[in-house]
Motif scaffolding. Sequence first.
Motif, short mmCIF file in Angstrom:
data_model
loop_
_atom_site.label_atom_id
_atom_site.label_comp_id
_atom_site.label_asym_id
_atom_site.label_seq_id
_atom_site.Cartn_x
_atom_site.Cartn_y
_atom_site.Cartn_z
N VAL A 363 0.85 -1.19 0.00
CA VAL A 363 0.00 0.00 0.00
C VAL A 363 0.88 1.24 0.00
O VAL A 363 1.62 1.50 0.96
CB VAL A 363 -0.95 0.01 1.22
CG1 VAL A 363 -1.73 1.31 1.26
CG2 VAL A 363 -1.89 -1.18 1.16
N ALA A 364 0.82 2.01 -1.09
CA ALA A 364 1.62 3.23 -1.20
C ALA A 364 0.89 4.42 -0.60
O ALA A 364 1.51 5.35 -0.08
CB ALA A 364 1.96 3.51 -2.66
N ALA A 365 -0.43 4.45 -0.72
CA ALA A 365 -1.24 5.54 -0.16
C ALA A 365 -2.58 4.97 0.26
O ALA A 365 -3.20 4.20 -0.48
CB ALA A 365 -1.42 6.66 -1.17
N LYS A 366 -3.03 5.36 1.45
CA LYS A 366 -4.28 4.84 1.98
C LYS A 366 -5.48 5.55 1.38
O LYS A 366 -5.41 6.71 0.97
CB LYS A 366 -4.31 5.01 3.50
CG LYS A 366 -3.38 4.08 4.25
CD LYS A 366 -3.98 2.68 4.39
CE LYS A 366 -5.22 2.68 5.26
NZ LYS A 366 -5.83 1.33 5.34
N ALA A 367 -6.60 4.83 1.35
CA ALA A 367 -7.86 5.46 0.96
C ALA A 367 -8.14 6.65 1.87
O ALA A 367 -7.90 6.59 3.07
CB ALA A 367 -9.00 4.44 1.05
N GLY A 402 4.49 11.11 0.79
CA GLY A 402 5.72 11.56 1.45
C GLY A 402 6.19 12.84 0.81
O GLY A 402 5.46 13.83 0.77
N GLU A 403 7.41 12.83 0.29
CA GLU A 403 7.96 14.00 -0.39
C GLU A 403 7.88 13.88 -1.90
O GLU A 403 8.43 14.71 -2.62
CB GLU A 403 9.43 14.21 0.04
CG GLU A 403 9.62 14.47 1.52
CD GLU A 403 8.89 15.72 1.97
OE1 GLU A 403 8.90 16.72 1.24
OE2 GLU A 403 8.29 15.69 3.07
N ILE A 404 7.21 12.84 -2.40
CA ILE A 404 7.18 12.58 -3.83
C ILE A 404 5.86 13.04 -4.42
O ILE A 404 4.79 12.67 -3.95
CB ILE A 404 7.38 11.08 -4.12
CG1 ILE A 404 8.70 10.60 -3.50
CG2 ILE A 404 7.37 10.81 -5.61
CD1 ILE A 404 8.91 9.11 -3.63
N ASP A 405 5.94 13.88 -5.47
CA ASP A 405 4.75 14.29 -6.21
C ASP A 405 4.54 13.35 -7.38
O ASP A 405 5.45 13.14 -8.20
CB ASP A 405 4.91 15.73 -6.73
CG ASP A 405 4.62 16.75 -5.65
OD1 ASP A 405 3.67 16.54 -4.88
OD2 ASP A 405 5.35 17.75 -5.56
N ILE A 406 3.34 12.79 -7.48
CA ILE A 406 3.04 11.84 -8.53
C ILE A 406 2.04 12.48 -9.49
O ILE A 406 0.89 12.73 -9.11
CB ILE A 406 2.46 10.54 -7.95
CG1 ILE A 406 3.49 9.92 -7.00
CG2 ILE A 406 2.08 9.56 -9.06
CD1 ILE A 406 2.96 8.75 -6.22
N PRO A 407 2.44 12.79 -10.72
CA PRO A 407 1.51 13.41 -11.68
C PRO A 407 0.46 12.40 -12.16
O PRO A 407 0.77 11.23 -12.36
CB PRO A 407 2.43 13.86 -12.82
CG PRO A 407 3.59 12.90 -12.75
CD PRO A 407 3.78 12.57 -11.30
N LEU A 408 -0.75 12.90 -12.35
CA LEU A 408 -1.85 12.06 -12.83
C LEU A 408 -2.38 12.64 -14.13
O LEU A 408 -2.33 13.85 -14.36
CB LEU A 408 -2.97 11.99 -11.80
CG LEU A 408 -2.58 11.52 -10.39
CD1 LEU A 408 -3.79 11.57 -9.47
CD2 LEU A 408 -1.99 10.13 -10.42
N LEU A 443 9.03 4.58 -5.36
CA LEU A 443 8.69 4.98 -4.00
C LEU A 443 9.62 4.29 -3.04
O LEU A 443 9.72 3.06 -3.03
CB LEU A 443 7.24 4.62 -3.68
CG LEU A 443 6.18 5.15 -4.62
CD1 LEU A 443 4.81 4.62 -4.23
CD2 LEU A 443 6.16 6.67 -4.61
N VAL A 444 10.35 5.06 -2.25
CA VAL A 444 11.21 4.49 -1.21
C VAL A 444 10.58 4.80 0.12
O VAL A 444 10.46 5.96 0.49
CB VAL A 444 12.64 5.09 -1.27
CG1 VAL A 444 13.50 4.47 -0.21
CG2 VAL A 444 13.23 4.86 -2.65
N PRO A 445 10.15 3.78 0.89
CA PRO A 445 9.50 4.05 2.17
C PRO A 445 10.38 4.86 3.09
O PRO A 445 11.61 4.75 3.08
CB PRO A 445 9.24 2.64 2.72
CG PRO A 445 9.22 1.77 1.52
CD PRO A 445 10.20 2.37 0.56
N ALA A 446 9.75 5.70 3.91
CA ALA A 446 10.49 6.53 4.86
C ALA A 446 11.21 5.66 5.88
O ALA A 446 10.72 4.61 6.27
CB ALA A 446 9.54 7.49 5.58
N LYS A 447 12.39 6.11 6.33
CA LYS A 447 13.15 5.35 7.32
C LYS A 447 12.59 5.64 8.70
O LYS A 447 12.15 6.71 8.97
CB LYS A 447 14.63 5.74 7.26
CG LYS A 447 15.30 5.36 5.94
CD LYS A 447 16.75 5.71 5.96
CE LYS A 447 17.42 5.34 4.62
NZ LYS A 447 18.84 5.68 4.61
#
Length: 447
Positions: A363-367, A402-408, A443-447
């Motif tokens: 899961v990269a982003a929750k509902a 996180g800090e990543i912007d994902i264009p749609l 996507l690299v999960p936060a440490k």
Amino acid sequence: MLLVAGLCAAQTAPVPGTLRGAVTDSSGAAVEAAIVTLQPAGSTAQRTTLTDETGTFHFSAVAPAAYTLTITAAGFTDWNTKVSVVPGENAPLPPVVLQVAPNVSTVQVGLPPHELATEQVHAEEKQRLLGIFPNFYVSYDRNAAPLTAAQKFQLGLRAIIDPEVILGNAASAGIEQWHNNERQWGQGMEGYGKRFGADYGGSVIHVLIGHTLTQSVFHQDPRYFYKGTGGFGSRFLYAIGTAFAAKGDNGHWQPDYSDILGGLAAHEISDLYYPSTSRPGLRAFHSFLLGFSGRASSHLMQEFIYRKLTTHVPKILARSQSVLRDGSPVSLFSVEDLRSATPQTARLITFVLAKDLEAGGVVAAKAGSKVVGQVTYTAAPSAEGAVDSMHLSLEDVHLKIGEIDIPLRSAAYKESAGVLEYHWLEDSGRIALVLYVARDVTLVPAK
């Protein structure tokens, strides 16, 4: 008879019911844009709505039956219960209080860092130029796991005991004897032994001090990280720049203290066996220049030539990251009530994810996560205030993880027309639509 049968059917038809309630957090504050799903028992059909700014939700014209009610909101633990809807107006549900979800700091998708580094070192120890000469100190994975001090010594030891290294120094000593370098050492086996000892000793000192000890002390990685992408200019500058910069064990680039100081120390110690110079300061300066030029030329060869000549280049090993692929669908609900929309351009609209977004089974982003974008829309409301028609076009919608912007984008394929397809969500004035990831995103999960 037909009229009587119709009247009887009308009288026996179940009267629809209603379902309404309110959602708050543990402090009593209303939770806006929570996703509320109503699913009949034993069925996969669903009805969905969102809570408004007061945290309330409402389902009308619900067939009397047993249902599962699920409420999802970003940052909160999912809530669900069994409810029964009876004909007519139902009493409001008891207030729903959502609990804050526990924080999850790391998602492990691959091996732990220490085990991953061990696997990577074993793979690097098989890398050879033309299948013969060792090429251990290069990583073709730019996100390789950091090495422990023990792993740095292991890699160094493997380099200095390699038969090709020993044979190379033996050949170099033979050439020096042939040219009668360092005449004071003489000829014969004694002279050859001194030359071989000086050459091999210099190689050992260079590896143990210049590539192992100082890197362990300064917590820097002794390997060159192959870039392999971009234009010639960017790769050239990268190779030259890494002669001055090293990747720290924390993953950040730093001034290359370890190679500079380690190289100087190794060169000075190696020179103790040779006749001394009367100008040690100048000798140290020459050692610094030789160290830089040697690293720069080696990195350029690694970047542009050695990769093509290296055998047993390992595949990139699994690590703690996932990739959202270009074209992945992203289901969204608009938060704003669009029934009162008026023609505008580039209006900022907030959406929420309708369901969890997964990448590589993780899961990269929750509902319920927020998505914001510039969307142009025009609407033609009726006299009663309802929207008879609406036209939307996508301008700039981004999901932030996180800090990543994902264009749609609005279409599954880049070549498709960018016209948004949507439908109205219950009677709330919100819309449901599907957008698509516009490019591959790691996507690299936060440490």
